[in-house]
Design an enzyme around this catalytic site. Structure first.
Site, PDB file in Angstrom:
ATOM      1  N   ASP A   1       8.247  49.883   9.513  1.00 23.28           N
ATOM      2  CA  ASP A   1       8.394  48.939  10.606  1.00 23.28           C
ATOM      3  C   ASP A   1       9.832  48.721  11.209  1.00 23.28           C
ATOM      4  OD1 ASP A   1       5.667  48.679   9.947  1.00 23.28           O
ATOM      5  OD2 ASP A   1       6.156  46.925   8.681  1.00 23.28           O
TER       6      ASP A   1
ATOM      7  N   GLU B   1      -0.498  44.989  17.499  1.00 25.86           N
ATOM      8  CA  GLU B   1       0.402  44.152  16.588  1.00 25.86           C
ATOM      9  C   GLU B   1       1.882  44.725  16.907  1.00 25.86           C
ATOM     10  OE1 GLU B   1      -0.857  45.409  12.783  1.00 25.86           O
ATOM     11  OE2 GLU B   1      -0.725  47.448  12.784  1.00 25.86           O
TER      12      GLU B   1
END
Length: 502
Positions: free
Chosen positions: A17, A186
């Site tokens: 991420d 997301e």
């Protein structure tokens, strides 16, 4: 790699991420660290291709007792890094607690203590924006269905400019359920560009998803969307979730991850441009590139986050993280080289997945050989230490003190569903109480173990295929442990940790 080009991935290990920011001529990247400590890794580059690890922004996870044991699916999820008002800011979501931030005047700190900006379960992937045009500040975040019961939506807030509090109850500004075909929206990253508010956010799931772009004239919407990066006919599955950065020369680039099994989420660098209609195009017309011209930046010498370690003075390098908040006395400093780990007494000493005192680093994404020297000084029966490949399943090779006081070379493993370990090879004598341990990691994270107890390296056990945790790639680990009981159980000394390409 040929002159003038680079090859993806630019970070071939589990830097999950990623988000990136430029300050002057320097680029900084952070990534998820979940329940390991220290957390929030800080990487630096001058050319977006070669990166080094310069520190961590989070020494320990809070609350302390929640992270006294391994929590591989909790902790620091999907941080965002920004630079505002002369300070670095990192926001992240702990899915069980809420949105936190830390900040510092310099990338190497000192970083503030974690501050809870918004409390609540399932609040993940936050990103702030300080809007220079209006002076307003904003925050956007996503939702984890496992904690909140909902997902596939992005919530926006006005934020106090000091980054400490939110000024409203929040509003759903993008509802993925209203977009045909979209799910698991997301990981939003929030920007202001060309008069628009932009949200770059992934959808479609970690292994199969795509990268979306959303734009609106007002922060609270309405937003229109496009898919701007997807697998197409490449071998890069699920290319998404990352950050956009612009170089001093005005080039745009996008760093994102790709899920690669036990190796975790490796990081790719994609070119980015803007269409006449004002939409971003990432990669080669929306498909990830494998090889591309380097960014127009001053050439830099090859560099990568460190892996090998001589442990000078008993200290371990920045690449190492504990599987939980460390306690005093696990590693002791001394005047020579080598890592001295205390054989910590533990009820879970036969299951490495339960141990907080495993010192870990990321499993390399390319075939390599890992070696380390070990001497077991632990004096109590059952004291053990070794080199591990750790995930939902684990395997390790090392030394153990037998009931008769001798030291044995042992090789053990446990399947993902197993509650205890088993022998992967028959134990054999280690007459000097020391060994050189080795694991060769081949394609597909297939691991072959070996050890040298004085008569040369001999293979041990069958091939072990590394497995990831739920959200985390497999880890290399060093540990020393002993059964529960009174008194000091001794220690183990590790020397010359090496990672060499195969």
């Amino acid at each position: 790699m040929t002159h003038g080009t680079y090859r993806n991935p630019v970070l071939n290990a589990d830097w999950s991420d990623p988000d990136v920011v430029r300050v002057g001529d320097d680029f900084y990247l952070t990534a998820s660290s979940f329940g390991r400590a220290p957390g929030l890794p800080l990487l630096h580059s001058r050319d977006l291709v070669h990166w080094t690890l310069v520190g961590h922004a989070l020494e320990r996870l809070e609350p302390e007792d929640e992270f006294a044991a391994p929590r591989h699916d909790r902790g620091v999820w999907a941080p965002s890094i920004r630079h505002h008002d002369g300070r670095f800011w990192i926001f992240w979501g702990d899915p069980d607690q809420g949105v936190f931030q830390v900040n510092a005047p310099e990338i190497r700190g000192p970083w503030t203590a974690p501050h809870l900006v918004k409390e609540g379960k399932g609040l993940i992937d936050p990103c702030p924006l300080w809007d220079d045009e209006s002076g307003e500040a904003y925050l956007v975040h996503a939702w984890a269905r496992s904690r909140a019961g909902v997902n596939n939506r992005l919530t926006g807030h006005r934020m106090h400019p000091d980054g400490t509090t939110l000024l409203d109850e929040g509003k759903v500004i993008v509802d993925g359920d209203r977009i045909p075909g979209w799910f698991t929206l997301e990981g939003p990253k929030l920007y202001r560009h060309d008069g628009w508010f932009w949200i770059l956010a992934p959808a479609g799931g970690v292994e199969t998803g795509w990268q979306g772009a959303f734009r609106s004239r007002g922060f609270f919407g309405p937003y229109e969307e496009r898919i701007v990066l997807e697998q197409k006919d490449t071998d890069v599955n699920g290319p998404h979730q990352g950050g956009w950065v612009r170089t001093p020369a005005g080039e745009d680039w996008f760093l994102h991850f790709q899920q690669r099994g036990a190796c975790g989420r490796v990081v790719h660098l994609q070119p980015m441009r803007w269409t006449e209609a004002g939409w971003p195009v990432i990669g080669d017309e929306g498909a990830p590139v494998a090889v591309h011209r380097r960014p127009d930046l001053p050439p830099q010498p090859p560099a990568a986050p460190a892996t090998g370690d001589d442990f000078p003075g008993g200290r371990y390098g920045r690449q190492w993280q504990w599987t939980a908040n460390p306690q005093g006395g696990w590693a002791t400093q001394h005047s020579a080289d080598g890592l001295r780990l205390t054989c910590v007494r533990s009820a879970g000493h036969r299951d490495l997945r339960e141990l907080p005192n495993v010192l870990t680093q990321r499993l390399p994404g390319t075939p390599c050989a890992v070696e380390v020297g070990l001497r077991l000084d632990g004096s109590v029966p059952g004291a053990r230490a070794g080199l591990a490949v750790l995930g939902d399943a684990f395997a390790w090779i090392g030394l153990e003190r037998a009931a008769d006081g001798t030291v044995r070379l042992v090789h053990r493993f446990a399947e993902a569903a197993a509650v205890s370990e088993r022998d992967a090879e028959h134990p054999r004598s280690a007459p000097e109480g020391q060994a050189r341990l080795r694991v060769e990691i081949g394609p597909g994270a297939r691991c072959r173990f070996a050890a040298d107890t004085g008569d040369g390296f001999r293979p041990s056990g069958p091939v072990f295929t590394a497995t990831p945790w739920r959200w985390v790639g497999a880890l290399l680990g060093l540990f020393a442990v002993a059964p529960e009981g009174p008194g000091h159980a001794g220690a183990a000394a590790f020397t010359r940790f090496r990672v060499d390409p195969l």
